[in-house]
Write a protein that holds these residues in place. Structure first.
Motif, PDB file in Angstrom:
ATOM      1  N   LYS A  73       0.839  -1.196   0.000  1.00  0.00           N
ATOM      2  CA  LYS A  73       0.000   0.000   0.000  1.00  0.00           C
ATOM      3  C   LYS A  73       0.875   1.248   0.000  1.00  0.00           C
ATOM      4  CE  LYS A  73      -3.711  -2.273   2.609  1.00  0.00           C
ATOM      5  NZ  LYS A  73      -4.527  -2.237   3.858  1.00  0.00           N
ATOM      6  N   PRO A  74       0.344   2.409  -0.474  1.00  0.00           N
ATOM      7  CA  PRO A  74       1.134   3.652  -0.473  1.00  0.00           C
ATOM      8  C   PRO A  74       1.497   4.067   0.945  1.00  0.00           C
ATOM      9  CG  PRO A  74      -1.151   4.082  -1.112  1.00  0.00           C
ATOM     10  CD  PRO A  74      -0.984   2.606  -1.096  1.00  0.00           C
ATOM     11  N   TYR A  75       2.790   4.248   1.194  1.00  0.00           N
ATOM     12  CA  TYR A  75       3.324   4.419   2.545  1.00  0.00           C
ATOM     13  C   TYR A  75       2.668   5.565   3.304  1.00  0.00           C
ATOM     14  CZ  TYR A  75       6.713   5.127   6.315  1.00  0.00           C
ATOM     15  OH  TYR A  75       7.320   5.279   7.554  1.00  0.00           O
ATOM     16  N   LYS A  76       2.795   6.778   2.834  1.00  0.00           N
ATOM     17  CA  LYS A  76       2.310   7.934   3.587  1.00  0.00           C
ATOM     18  C   LYS A  76       0.792   7.955   3.663  1.00  0.00           C
ATOM     19  CE  LYS A  76       2.665  12.958   4.010  1.00  0.00           C
ATOM     20  NZ  LYS A  76       3.224  14.208   3.416  1.00  0.00           N
ATOM     21  N   GLU A  91       8.678  16.806   7.068  1.00  0.00           N
ATOM     22  CA  GLU A  91       8.594  15.418   7.500  1.00  0.00           C
ATOM     23  C   GLU A  91       9.065  14.490   6.380  1.00  0.00           C
ATOM     24  OE1 GLU A  91       4.567  14.727   8.743  1.00  0.00           O
ATOM     25  OE2 GLU A  91       5.085  15.154  10.835  1.00  0.00           O
ATOM     26  N   ILE A  92       9.810  13.441   6.802  1.00  0.00           N
ATOM     27  CA  ILE A  92      10.246  12.417   5.861  1.00  0.00           C
ATOM     28  C   ILE A  92       9.956  11.054   6.483  1.00  0.00           C
ATOM     29  CG2 ILE A  92      12.028  13.895   4.854  1.00  0.00           C
ATOM     30  CD1 ILE A  92      14.115  12.360   6.477  1.00  0.00           C
ATOM     31  N   PRO A  93       9.919   9.989   5.671  1.00  0.00           N
ATOM     32  CA  PRO A  93       9.624   8.669   6.226  1.00  0.00           C
ATOM     33  C   PRO A  93      10.657   8.250   7.284  1.00  0.00           C
ATOM     34  CG  PRO A  93       9.381   8.630   3.848  1.00  0.00           C
ATOM     35  CD  PRO A  93      10.015   9.946   4.195  1.00  0.00           C
ATOM     36  N   GLU A  94      10.205   7.510   8.264  1.00  0.00           N
ATOM     37  CA  GLU A  94      11.102   6.990   9.302  1.00  0.00           C
ATOM     38  C   GLU A  94      12.169   6.113   8.641  1.00  0.00           C
ATOM     39  OE1 GLU A  94      10.605   4.972  13.686  1.00  0.00           O
ATOM     40  OE2 GLU A  94       9.390   4.152  12.058  1.00  0.00           O
ATOM     41  N   GLY A  95      13.428   6.311   9.038  1.00  0.00           N
ATOM     42  CA  GLY A  95      14.534   5.542   8.478  1.00  0.00           C
ATOM     43  C   GLY A  95      15.230   6.246   7.327  1.00  0.00           C
ATOM     44  N   LYS A 127      30.042  22.906  -9.230  1.00  0.00           N
ATOM     45  CA  LYS A 127      30.592  23.132  -7.892  1.00  0.00           C
ATOM     46  C   LYS A 127      29.604  23.854  -6.987  1.00  0.00           C
ATOM     47  CE  LYS A 127      33.009  27.467  -9.046  1.00  0.00           C
ATOM     48  NZ  LYS A 127      34.334  28.101  -9.204  1.00  0.00           N
ATOM     49  N   PHE A 128      28.639  24.583  -7.571  1.00  0.00           N
ATOM     50  CA  PHE A 128      27.650  25.281  -6.767  1.00  0.00           C
ATOM     51  C   PHE A 128      26.531  24.351  -6.299  1.00  0.00           C
ATOM     52  CE2 PHE A 128      29.596  28.611  -9.331  1.00  0.00           C
ATOM     53  CZ  PHE A 128      29.907  29.551  -8.370  1.00  0.00           C
ATOM     54  N   LEU A 129      26.507  23.133  -6.831  1.00  0.00           N
ATOM     55  CA  LEU A 129      25.460  22.182  -6.465  1.00  0.00           C
ATOM     56  C   LEU A 129      25.850  21.297  -5.292  1.00  0.00           C
ATOM     57  CD1 LEU A 129      24.239  20.893  -9.926  1.00  0.00           C
ATOM     58  CD2 LEU A 129      22.974  22.328  -8.351  1.00  0.00           C
ATOM     59  N   LYS A 130      27.113  21.312  -4.939  1.00  0.00           N
ATOM     60  CA  LYS A 130      27.603  20.331  -3.970  1.00  0.00           C
ATOM     61  C   LYS A 130      26.875  20.387  -2.628  1.00  0.00           C
ATOM     62  CE  LYS A 130      32.261  19.772  -5.845  1.00  0.00           C
ATOM     63  NZ  LYS A 130      33.712  19.875  -5.603  1.00  0.00           N
ATOM     64  N   GLU A 131      26.431  21.570  -2.234  1.00  0.00           N
ATOM     65  CA  GLU A 131      25.771  21.716  -0.935  1.00  0.00           C
ATOM     66  C   GLU A 131      24.254  21.595  -1.026  1.00  0.00           C
ATOM     67  OE1 GLU A 131      27.548  21.829   1.837  1.00  0.00           O
ATOM     68  OE2 GLU A 131      29.321  21.696   0.547  1.00  0.00           O
ATOM     69  N   ALA A 132      23.737  21.307  -2.207  1.00  0.00           N
ATOM     70  CA  ALA A 132      22.284  21.181  -2.354  1.00  0.00           C
ATOM     71  C   ALA A 132      21.770  20.041  -1.479  1.00  0.00           C
ATOM     72  CB  ALA A 132      21.926  20.934  -3.813  1.00  0.00           C
ATOM     73  N   LYS A 133      20.722  20.310  -0.727  1.00  0.00           N
ATOM     74  CA  LYS A 133      20.159  19.324   0.207  1.00  0.00           C
ATOM     75  C   LYS A 133      19.253  18.350  -0.527  1.00  0.00           C
ATOM     76  CE  LYS A 133      20.233  22.477   4.194  1.00  0.00           C
ATOM     77  NZ  LYS A 133      20.843  23.621   3.479  1.00  0.00           N
ATOM     78  N   ILE A 134      19.377  17.070  -0.180  1.00  0.00           N
ATOM     79  CA  ILE A 134      18.550  16.024  -0.773  1.00  0.00           C
ATOM     80  C   ILE A 134      18.080  15.072   0.312  1.00  0.00           C
ATOM     81  CG2 ILE A 134      19.609  16.096  -3.064  1.00  0.00           C
ATOM     82  CD1 ILE A 134      21.330  13.700  -2.203  1.00  0.00           C
ATOM     83  N   ILE A 135      17.122  14.225  -0.033  1.00  0.00           N
ATOM     84  CA  ILE A 135      16.618  13.194   0.870  1.00  0.00           C
ATOM     85  C   ILE A 135      17.211  11.854   0.461  1.00  0.00           C
ATOM     86  CG2 ILE A 135      14.548  11.991   1.668  1.00  0.00           C
ATOM     87  CD1 ILE A 135      12.989  14.556   1.047  1.00  0.00           C
ATOM     88  N   LEU A 136      17.753  11.134   1.436  1.00  0.00           N
ATOM     89  CA  LEU A 136      18.336   9.819   1.180  1.00  0.00           C
ATOM     90  C   LEU A 136      17.377   8.743   1.680  1.00  0.00           C
ATOM     91  CD1 LEU A 136      22.028  10.515   2.217  1.00  0.00           C
ATOM     92  CD2 LEU A 136      21.025  10.586  -0.051  1.00  0.00           C
ATOM     93  N   PRO A 137      16.836   7.934   0.769  1.00  0.00           N
ATOM     94  CA  PRO A 137      15.842   6.929   1.154  1.00  0.00           C
ATOM     95  C   PRO A 137      16.481   5.661   1.711  1.00  0.00           C
ATOM     96  CG  PRO A 137      16.212   6.833  -1.184  1.00  0.00           C
ATOM     97  CD  PRO A 137      17.076   7.963  -0.675  1.00  0.00           C
ATOM     98  N   MET A 138      15.644   4.758   2.166  1.00  0.00           N
ATOM     99  CA  MET A 138      16.096   3.418   2.549  1.00  0.00           C
ATOM    100  C   MET A 138      16.547   2.691   1.279  1.00  0.00           C
ATOM    101  SD  MET A 138      15.595   3.030   5.895  1.00  0.00           S
ATOM    102  CE  MET A 138      15.262   1.314   6.280  1.00  0.00           C
ATOM    103  N   ILE A 139      17.599   1.879   1.414  1.00  0.00           N
ATOM    104  CA  ILE A 139      18.200   1.247   0.234  1.00  0.00           C
ATOM    105  C   ILE A 139      17.238   0.290  -0.458  1.00  0.00           C
ATOM    106  CG2 ILE A 139      19.265  -0.645   1.550  1.00  0.00           C
ATOM    107  CD1 ILE A 139      21.672  -0.343  -0.383  1.00  0.00           C
ATOM    108  N   ASN A 140      16.368  -0.391   0.303  1.00  0.00           N
ATOM    109  CA  ASN A 140      15.445  -1.338  -0.339  1.00  0.00           C
ATOM    110  C   ASN A 140      14.434  -0.630  -1.236  1.00  0.00           C
ATOM    111  OD1 ASN A 140      14.297  -0.298   2.134  1.00  0.00           O
ATOM    112  ND2 ASN A 140      12.628  -1.775   1.881  1.00  0.00           N
ATOM    113  N   ILE A 141      14.064   0.598  -0.857  1.00  0.00           N
ATOM    114  CA  ILE A 141      13.120   1.370  -1.669  1.00  0.00           C
ATOM    115  C   ILE A 141      13.793   1.859  -2.952  1.00  0.00           C
ATOM    116  CG2 ILE A 141      11.622   3.399  -1.750  1.00  0.00           C
ATOM    117  CD1 ILE A 141      10.675   1.129   0.106  1.00  0.00           C
TER     118      ILE A 141
END
Length: 393
Positions: free
Chosen positions: A198-201, A216-220, A335-349
């Motif tokens: 089922k859709p997580y959120k 808010e981001i998914p737990e893990g 070089k200006f992108l290096k500090e751009a913030k991203i979300i790192l998911p769980m590896i299985n997803i």
């Protein structure tokens, strides 16, 4: 061999035919960047206030008259307007409109034929880098052409190949849209499938507020920056312009909007791709996926790859492509992108996402190379059909 008739070019087509447009009127505008190299199809338009420029209707042919656009093959057939609609475009277009007895599609293929192009290039005048076709001289050249009935037959053969290329391009656009929709659904809305499918959120999956991302981001899952997950591909040998061909075994990737700037047969410059690479342009906002062996073109073309297990290259492509690149400094340099913030998911997803999209991009690659073969066949047949060596019954 079919019978050919010698005619002056200005007996075949009207050059820049007159159209009444009120200055200041808002109309569809086709800039030079909406003409791809060696492509019949115009990629789109913008709305603009008419002040000056070329004017045209459907079934006209647009020929770039300035260097290097002419030499690079920027010629297109106008078919994106409404009935009786007049649009305008770059002042660097020659507009050709077929005269009586000339098929409009045939006129397009004549304009991209080696004979016509050789004539046009020989008429270029001006300083180096800003040469333009002298249209008055071009009009006076003689050219051989078949009767109108044969013109239509020739055009239909070549048009069938171009329409298949256009269909493949539309399919590929839909395939990329599918992968993008899945990315948004899983990694933006966080409705990736949970353990029950089922859709997580939406199904009440636990969300945790992240102070760095301020959402808010998914737990893990956790926050990160581009520098953590992305590397440049080292030792990419640039192919010199003089070694870039119109056709060849290996595509040459470039940061320009056309993405593929030509081809090469030089094996020494080729990068073999086992998974996928990403093109990032220092001086543009272009981000493209490369899942085939290739060579690198112009300076400023960065080749990027994932260095983080939980972010495979197909997911990395979507991540970088979904950043607002206009925010990151002069010329959007990497070089200006290096500090751009991203979300790192769980590896299985992320791995599951990869499993789903790899077949999508494999189909994309199949269509891409089929188009290369179709283009080569069209370009092989075109001069022989035009000069009567090959006839269509």
């Amino acid at each position: 061999m079919s019978k050919l008739i010698s005619k002056r070019i200005d007996d075949l087509a009207f050059f820049n035919p007159s159209e009444k447009i009120v200055e200041g009127q808002t109309l569809k505008k086709i800039p030079m960047e909406n003409l791809n190299v060696w492509s019949r199809k115009i990629t789109g338009f913008v709305l603009g206030e008419y002040k000056s420029g070329s004017k045209f209707r459907n079934n006209d042919v647009l020929v770039a008259k300035i260097t290097p656009c002419l030499e690079n093959g920027k010629t297109a057939y106008v078919d994106i307007l409404d009935e009786n609609e007049v649009a305008f475009g770059s002042t660097e277009f020659i507009v050709l409109r077929p005269k009586e007895g000339i098929d409009s599609n045939f006129l397009y293929y004549l304009a991209i034929s080696p004979t016509f192009r050789k004539r046009a290039i020989s008429c270029m005048e001006g300083t180096s880098g800003r040469k333009r076709v002298n249209e008055s001289t071009l009009k006076l050249y003689d050219i051989l052409l078949p009767q109108e009935k044969q013109q239509k037959k020739i055009a239909n053969v070549l048009l069938a190949l171009d329409k298949k290329i256009e269909l493949n391009n539309r399919i590929n656009a839909e395939l990329e849209a599918m992968a993008k929709t899945l990315y948004d659904y899983w990694f933006v809305q966080f409705d990736f499938p949970n353990e029950e499918g089922k859709p997580y959120k939406s199904s009440g999956g636990k969300m945790v507020y992240n102070t760095t991302l301020k959402r808010e981001i998914p737990e893990g899952w956790r926050d990160g920056i581009i520098e953590e997950v992305l590397d440049k591909v080292p030792h990419t040998i640039k192919v010199l312009n003089k070694n870039i061909l119109r056709s060849g075994k290996y595509p040459v990737v470039d940061q320009g909007q056309e993405y593929i700037c030509g081809f090469t047969d030089t094996k020494e410059s080729v990068l073999e791709v086992k998974d996928a690479h990403i093109i990032f342009g220092d001086h543009t906002t272009i981000v493209k996926l490369v899942n085939f062996d290739y060579s690198r073109g112009a300076d400023g073309t960065q080749i990027l790859i994932s260095k983080e297990e939980r972010i495979p290259n197909y997911l990395l492509y979507q991540m970088v492509n979904n950043l607002n690149l206009t925010r990151y400094g002069y010329a959007r340099h990497f070089k200006f992108l290096k500090e751009a913030k991203i979300i790192l998911p769980m590896i299985n997803i992320s791995n599951k996402y990869n499993e789903i999209v790899i077949p999508i991009y494999e189909k994309w690659r199949h269509n891409f190379f089929e188009n290369i073969n179709l283009s080569e066949l069209r370009d092989f047949l075109l001069p022989m059909l035009m000069n009567g060596q090959v006839t269509v019954k």
